[in-house]
Design an enzyme around this catalytic site. Structure first.
Site, PDB file in Angstrom:
ATOM      1  N   SER A  22       0.797  -1.233   0.000  1.00 25.79           N
ATOM      2  CA  SER A  22       0.000   0.000   0.000  1.00 25.79           C
ATOM      3  C   SER A  22       0.830   1.283   0.000  1.00 25.79           C
ATOM      4  O   SER A  22       0.286   2.371  -0.096  1.00 25.79           O
ATOM      5  CB  SER A  22      -0.970   0.019   1.196  1.00 25.79           C
ATOM      6  OG  SER A  22      -0.276  -0.043   2.416  1.00 25.79           O
TER       7      SER A  22
ATOM      8  N   LYS B  41      -5.852   4.132   8.988  1.00 21.71           N
ATOM      9  CA  LYS B  41      -4.892   5.004   8.302  1.00 21.71           C
ATOM     10  C   LYS B  41      -5.344   6.459   8.354  1.00 21.71           C
ATOM     11  O   LYS B  41      -4.520   7.370   8.504  1.00 21.71           O
ATOM     12  CB  LYS B  41      -4.700   4.522   6.869  1.00 21.71           C
ATOM     13  CG  LYS B  41      -3.939   3.201   6.805  1.00 21.71           C
ATOM     14  CD  LYS B  41      -3.862   2.627   5.399  1.00 21.71           C
ATOM     15  CE  LYS B  41      -3.092   1.314   5.432  1.00 21.71           C
ATOM     16  NZ  LYS B  41      -3.023   0.647   4.123  1.00 21.71           N
TER      17      LYS B  41
END
Length: 204
Positions: A76, A119
């Site tokens: 990611s 996140k």
């Protein structure tokens, strides 16, 4: 429930002149993240002019992922690595309040990531306001609590070219792309320079 922000640093390594065109990495990165470095170099190369391509080919580059005591793996960080590499070679500063997450494919597609809520919480704790995310995570983002989304500007992209335009050309949309956004709890879409407000709130 709280994620961590990974800082990516890059520089020309003048001490490794015999390793021209190479990218070395430090910070306890694992196999998948090492693969992301290769994909980032391939994708970054597409956006460079001839002079910048020569600079990349004739320089040794070092990239560091902070907090070396913590092992790092997963794809990611692909969009962030690509951006850090372009920032270095093009000599363009990326704003400190900008973050991004997304796996990048060989042809530049930005793919879905996991742990979106964690996140975003991590980014918010560091006052990161503008965040670029995969379009595939838009549905998940629309169901997040309004309290979390408030104060954030989220940009959802399908291809790295959109990220390049947002950062290095400072434009939100052109004739080829639509940018979906959630800005301070409002879902909007920009297409051909026009803005359409789709709904006034996301989720209370």
């Amino acid at each position: 429930m709280i994620g961590h922000v990974l800082t990516v640093e890059s520089c020309f390594d003048l001490s490794e002149t015999e390793k021209k065109g190479s990218i070395q990495a430090s910070g306890n990165i694992k196999l998948v993240l090492q693969e992301s470095l290769k994909l980032a170099k391939i994708n970054a190369f597409k956006f460079l002019n001839e002079e910048q391509k020569q600079k990349l080919q004739n320089s040794a580059i070092h990239m560091h992922f902070t907090e070396g005591a913590t092992p790092k793996d997963g794809p990611s960080a692909g969009t962030a690595i690509t951006t850090a590499l372009l920032s270095l070679v093009m000599n363009v500063v990326v704003p400190s309040n900008l973050g991004m997450t997304g796996e990048i494919s060989l042809n530049g597609q930005v793919c879905k990531i996991g742990g979106l809520q964690q996140k975003l919480i991590a980014a918010k704790t560091l006052d990161i306001v503008d965040i670029i995310l995969p379009y595939a995570n838009l549905g998940e983002a629309l169901n997040l609590p309004q309290q979390l989304i408030k104060g954030l500007n989220l940009y959802f992209v399908t291809d790295y070219r959109q990220i390049y335009e947002l950062i290095f050309e400072q434009q939100i949309a052109n004739n080829n792309y639509t940018i979906n956004k959630i800005k301070n709890g409002v879902y909007e879409t920009d297409q051909n320079g026009t803005k359409e407000q789709i709904q006034s709130t996301i989720n209370y």
